[in-house]
Design an enzyme around this catalytic site. Sequence first.
Site, mmCIF file in Angstrom:
data_model
loop_
_atom_site.group_PDB
_atom_site.id
_atom_site.type_symbol
_atom_site.label_atom_id
_atom_site.label_comp_id
_atom_site.label_asym_id
_atom_site.label_seq_id
_atom_site.Cartn_x
_atom_site.Cartn_y
_atom_site.Cartn_z
ATOM 1 N N ASP A 1 61.987 35.155 92.727
ATOM 2 C CA ASP A 1 63.134 35.323 93.630
ATOM 3 C C ASP A 1 62.756 36.214 94.822
ATOM 4 O O ASP A 1 62.389 37.380 94.645
ATOM 5 C CB ASP A 1 64.265 35.954 92.799
ATOM 6 C CG ASP A 1 65.607 35.864 93.468
ATOM 7 O OD1 ASP A 1 65.663 35.563 94.667
ATOM 8 O OD2 ASP A 1 66.617 36.125 92.777
ATOM 9 N N GLY B 1 66.394 28.097 99.794
ATOM 10 C CA GLY B 1 66.239 26.930 100.666
ATOM 11 C C GLY B 1 65.744 27.264 102.063
ATOM 12 O O GLY B 1 65.795 26.421 102.955
ATOM 13 N N ASP C 1 73.501 31.397 96.364
ATOM 14 C CA ASP C 1 73.962 31.382 94.971
ATOM 15 C C ASP C 1 75.227 30.543 94.750
ATOM 16 O O ASP C 1 76.154 30.551 95.551
ATOM 17 C CB ASP C 1 74.251 32.810 94.503
ATOM 18 C CG ASP C 1 72.975 33.620 94.326
ATOM 19 O OD1 ASP C 1 71.902 33.156 94.779
ATOM 20 O OD2 ASP C 1 73.048 34.710 93.744
HETATM 21 C C1 GLA Z 1 69.613 36.194 93.214
HETATM 22 C C2 GLA Z 1 69.452 34.787 92.624
HETATM 23 C C3 GLA Z 1 70.341 34.650 91.402
HETATM 24 C C4 GLA Z 1 69.985 35.723 90.375
HETATM 25 C C5 GLA Z 1 70.077 37.102 91.002
HETATM 26 C C6 GLA Z 1 69.542 38.178 90.083
HETATM 27 O O1 GLA Z 1 70.886 36.386 93.738
HETATM 28 O O2 GLA Z 1 69.755 33.812 93.581
HETATM 29 O O3 GLA Z 1 70.212 33.363 90.840
HETATM 30 O O4 GLA Z 1 68.692 35.477 89.901
HETATM 31 O O5 GLA Z 1 69.336 37.166 92.218
HETATM 32 O O6 GLA Z 1 69.531 39.457 90.657
#
Ligand code: GLA
Length: 421
Positions: free
Chosen positions: A163, A213, A234
């Site tokens: 991430d 993305g 998200d």
């Molecule tokens: C981001 C990701 C989520 C999750 C959080 C965790 O927002 O997009 O899917 O993994 O981090 O902190």
Amino acid sequence: MRIIALLCLSSLALAPFTAQSQAPKAQLATPQVSQLATPQVVAQTPPMGWNSWNYFAGRVDDKGIRAAADQLVATGMKDAGYVYVNIDDTWEGERDASGVLHANAKFPDMKSLADYVHSKGLKIGIYSSPGPKTCGGYVGSLGHEEQDAQLYASWGIDYLKYDLCSFIGDVLEKQAPDDKPAQMRLMIAAYTKMDKALKATGRPIVYSFCQYGWDAVWEWGPAAGANLWRTTGDVTPDWDRIYAIVSQQEGLEAYAGPGHWNDPDMLEVGNGKLTLAENRTHFTMWAMLAAPLLAGNDLPNMKPEIKAILTNRDVIAIDQDALGRQGARIYSDGEVEVWTRPLSGGALAIAVVAVGDSRYSTHPFHLNLRKLGLAGTQTGKDLWTGNTVKLTDGEPLELASHDVLLVRVDQPKFTSAAIFR
Ligand code: GLA
């Protein structure tokens, strides 16, 4: 053949690690590029499983992961194809003097947890960031990519969600302020670095990019090792957000295929205040999109009607279709959209979605089969009722707000124009 190859690969790959305890030492050797294992064959269909984030977020712990694994088995979800049990953010502790990362107190023994999940016939996933910190502010992998990949492999990890998070502020904006092309190169290099580190472990590990993305990741993600890549920000358990995400998938269908998938984010089925129709439509559209099916609900307290949605084998078969072609929106009329997905064996899935809050002028909606390239009446199966249905050109369809009709036509009759398209 593929299964046999995979088994051989994983047993070979595991051999050097079986004697390792939870925290392997920093000196674990990193193989040279020339020694890299055979390329991994994972995610030939969109990954299926469960992830801790959408419901538990920071409350995830060892007990919760074990309970999720137990429930995947007890509810029949494992038999329906859900195999990955993925720990999202907030598991990370601190690095020791050798740089080895340790899990925090919520996860006293990761190796034993992974062994437990594996003993159920399931696989286990984990989460990190190419930046110094994760989105939740926990320790990320920056500067420790190979060490972390080796650590995951020593635990028996099968899936990594990586991430972007603090890589934006701490690396991109510091190293290349106001230079978007340079930032993109840095980001690609960071994802590629972890890909090499994962492959160097020799363990088949699904590699999931989470960078929302940005910079058309679907164009460069596969070359950087992605088995799947988030296409949006998200998801939340809310119809408007789910529908907005569906709309953002238009045009991305060319990029999906075996081993590399668009990821519109994890499932919210069973979460928040989604109605039964909304849950059904959400699940339907993820299947039409060949999306990863990572449930994100409270499995020990799952209602029977939610279990029925998540374990609908016919809908799962659309998602997991071996052809691996993502569906596309063919047309919309008022607030009703019609999507199709070509399936193996020449079959076709048709989803008619009532996206609006009210019915307006398109109630009842008249299905235009010719716009789908279909000639004459089509016989299929309504995958939510199980009934055989005949779809006739121009026939009126009554759909409740946010509900869906999903039909599988095994032997569609195409117009000659569609056949030669
Ligand atoms: C981001 C990701 C989520 C999750 C959080 C965790 O927002 O997009 O899917 O993994 O981090 O902190």
